[in-house]
Motif scaffolding. Structure first.
Motif, PDB file in Angstrom:
ATOM      1  N   LEU A  21      37.545  33.965  48.297  1.00 39.24           N
ATOM      2  CA  LEU A  21      38.463  34.688  49.170  1.00 39.24           C
ATOM      3  C   LEU A  21      39.494  35.487  48.378  1.00 39.24           C
ATOM      4  CD1 LEU A  21      39.101  31.940  51.879  1.00 39.24           C
ATOM      5  CD2 LEU A  21      37.538  33.900  52.020  1.00 39.24           C
ATOM      6  N   CYS A  22      39.810  35.005  47.175  1.00 39.95           N
ATOM      7  CA  CYS A  22      40.832  35.654  46.336  1.00 39.95           C
ATOM      8  C   CYS A  22      40.259  36.738  45.435  1.00 39.95           C
ATOM      9  CB  CYS A  22      41.513  34.607  45.460  1.00 39.95           C
ATOM     10  SG  CYS A  22      42.368  33.352  46.386  1.00 39.95           S
ATOM     11  N   LYS A  23      38.956  36.792  45.321  1.00 36.77           N
ATOM     12  CA  LYS A  23      38.312  37.714  44.380  1.00 36.77           C
ATOM     13  C   LYS A  23      38.769  39.169  44.546  1.00 36.77           C
ATOM     14  CE  LYS A  23      34.014  37.644  41.898  1.00 36.77           C
ATOM     15  NZ  LYS A  23      34.627  37.058  40.751  1.00 36.77           N
ATOM     16  N   PRO A  24      38.858  39.711  45.775  1.00 36.57           N
ATOM     17  CA  PRO A  24      39.326  41.106  45.900  1.00 36.57           C
ATOM     18  C   PRO A  24      40.762  41.296  45.397  1.00 36.57           C
ATOM     19  CG  PRO A  24      38.279  40.381  47.941  1.00 36.57           C
ATOM     20  CD  PRO A  24      38.442  39.175  47.071  1.00 36.57           C
ATOM     21  N   LEU A  25      41.644  40.335  45.676  1.00 39.71           N
ATOM     22  CA  LEU A  25      43.025  40.423  45.203  1.00 39.71           C
ATOM     23  C   LEU A  25      43.059  40.322  43.682  1.00 39.71           C
ATOM     24  CD1 LEU A  25      46.094  40.537  45.648  1.00 39.71           C
ATOM     25  CD2 LEU A  25      46.042  38.047  45.976  1.00 39.71           C
ATOM     26  N   ALA A  26      42.291  39.397  43.128  1.00 38.59           N
ATOM     27  CA  ALA A  26      42.252  39.228  41.674  1.00 38.59           C
ATOM     28  C   ALA A  26      41.757  40.493  40.987  1.00 38.59           C
ATOM     29  CB  ALA A  26      41.371  38.034  41.300  1.00 38.59           C
ATOM     30  N   ALA A  27      40.787  41.164  41.590  1.00 40.07           N
ATOM     31  CA  ALA A  27      40.250  42.394  41.004  1.00 40.07           C
ATOM     32  C   ALA A  27      41.330  43.475  40.930  1.00 40.07           C
ATOM     33  CB  ALA A  27      39.057  42.882  41.821  1.00 40.07           C
ATOM     34  N   VAL A  28      42.093  43.629  42.006  1.00 46.88           N
ATOM     35  CA  VAL A  28      43.151  44.644  42.025  1.00 46.88           C
ATOM     36  C   VAL A  28      44.245  44.277  41.023  1.00 46.88           C
ATOM     37  CG1 VAL A  28      44.953  45.721  43.427  1.00 46.88           C
ATOM     38  CG2 VAL A  28      42.709  45.291  44.420  1.00 46.88           C
ATOM     39  N   VAL A  29      44.675  43.019  41.027  1.00 46.38           N
ATOM     40  CA  VAL A  29      45.746  42.583  40.126  1.00 46.38           C
ATOM     41  C   VAL A  29      45.298  42.736  38.677  1.00 46.38           C
ATOM     42  CG1 VAL A  29      47.136  40.600  39.387  1.00 46.38           C
ATOM     43  CG2 VAL A  29      46.805  41.055  41.820  1.00 46.38           C
ATOM     44  N   HIS A  30      44.049  42.417  38.393  1.00 43.05           N
ATOM     45  CA  HIS A  30      43.532  42.548  37.028  1.00 43.05           C
ATOM     46  C   HIS A  30      43.540  44.010  36.594  1.00 43.05           C
ATOM     47  CE1 HIS A  30      40.707  42.368  33.625  1.00 43.05           C
ATOM     48  NE2 HIS A  30      41.207  41.158  33.469  1.00 43.05           N
ATOM     49  N   ARG A  31      43.116  44.897  37.468  1.00 47.21           N
ATOM     50  CA  ARG A  31      43.130  46.329  37.137  1.00 47.21           C
ATOM     51  C   ARG A  31      44.552  46.824  36.883  1.00 47.21           C
ATOM     52  NH1 ARG A  31      39.143  46.630  40.805  1.00 47.21           N
ATOM     53  NH2 ARG A  31      40.448  47.232  42.566  1.00 47.21           N
ATOM     54  N   LYS A  32      45.498  46.334  37.681  1.00 44.87           N
ATOM     55  CA  LYS A  32      46.881  46.803  37.569  1.00 44.87           C
ATOM     56  C   LYS A  32      47.605  46.245  36.344  1.00 44.87           C
ATOM     57  CE  LYS A  32      47.502  49.201  41.429  1.00 44.87           C
ATOM     58  NZ  LYS A  32      48.045  50.545  41.438  1.00 44.87           N
ATOM     59  N   THR A  33      47.213  45.041  35.898  1.00 38.55           N
ATOM     60  CA  THR A  33      47.956  44.363  34.832  1.00 38.55           C
ATOM     61  C   THR A  33      47.208  44.271  33.512  1.00 38.55           C
ATOM     62  OG1 THR A  33      47.151  42.174  35.460  1.00 38.55           O
ATOM     63  CG2 THR A  33      49.175  42.953  36.537  1.00 38.55           C
TER      64      THR A  33
END
Length: 178
Positions: free
Chosen positions: A81-93
């Motif tokens: 469930l967190c995978k989409p959020l983790a993908a965005v946060v990883h790209r941003k950070t």
């Protein structure tokens, strides 16, 4: 530069000890801020020329999967469930763990990541988070947080920072009473 010179002197003196050296030195630096003419580079080259063993460990950002695990643990949600959020946060950070946690906190502060009492889970919109303009600079993020604080809070923190890493609660109390 003087500090590096002192450390170099101590390390070279310890190396010459006939009983063997029992000295271990660990230092760290951001390789993105150190070029070939930086004093740290000169320091490392000097140690090498004196046959003082120097090991360099390069630390990259954490993987998207590792960040997903952190977010999953933090939000008490299944990793899928967190995978989409983790993908965005990883790209941003860029996977910088400190920056990722600060960025997540800033998402909560800006209501882009919210806990729903009705759903009893965290909610977010990847598109909104993706469109958020974020500098990949931790200092910029922290500066933004600091300038959002009241003038009195900023003044209190400035004075408190003069006390080092630990400060007595009575001092904090007296600082906030002004």
């Amino acid at each position: 530069e003087r500090s590096l010179g002192i450390i170099q002197s101590i390390l070279s003196d310890a190396r010459g000890d006939p009983g063997g050296s029992c000295l271990f030195f660990a230092g760290c630096y951001r390789d993105t801020e150190v070029d070939n003419i930086h004093p740290v580079t000169h320091f490392i080259n000097e140690l090498d020329s004196m046959d003082i063993k120097c090991t360099t460990i390069h630390l990259d950002g954490i993987s998207e999967d590792a960040l997903n695990s952190i977010i999953s643990d933090t939000t008490c949600m299944f990793p899928r469930l967190c995978k989409p959020l983790a993908a965005v946060v990883h790209r941003k950070t860029g996977g910088n763990p400190f920056f990722a946690l600060e960025f997540l906190g800033s998402l909560v502060d800006r209501c882009l990541l919210q806990f729903s009492q009705n759903d009893l889970r965290w909610n977010w919109n990847e598109c909104e988070i993706e469109s958020t303009d974020v500098s990949l600079n931790v200092m910029h993020l922290l500066n933004t947080k600091m300038t959002a604080m009241s003038e009195s809070m900023q003044s209190t923190l400035k004075v408190a920072s003069c006390f080092g890493t630990k400060i007595d609660s009575r001092i904090v109390s007296s600082l906030t009473s002004f």
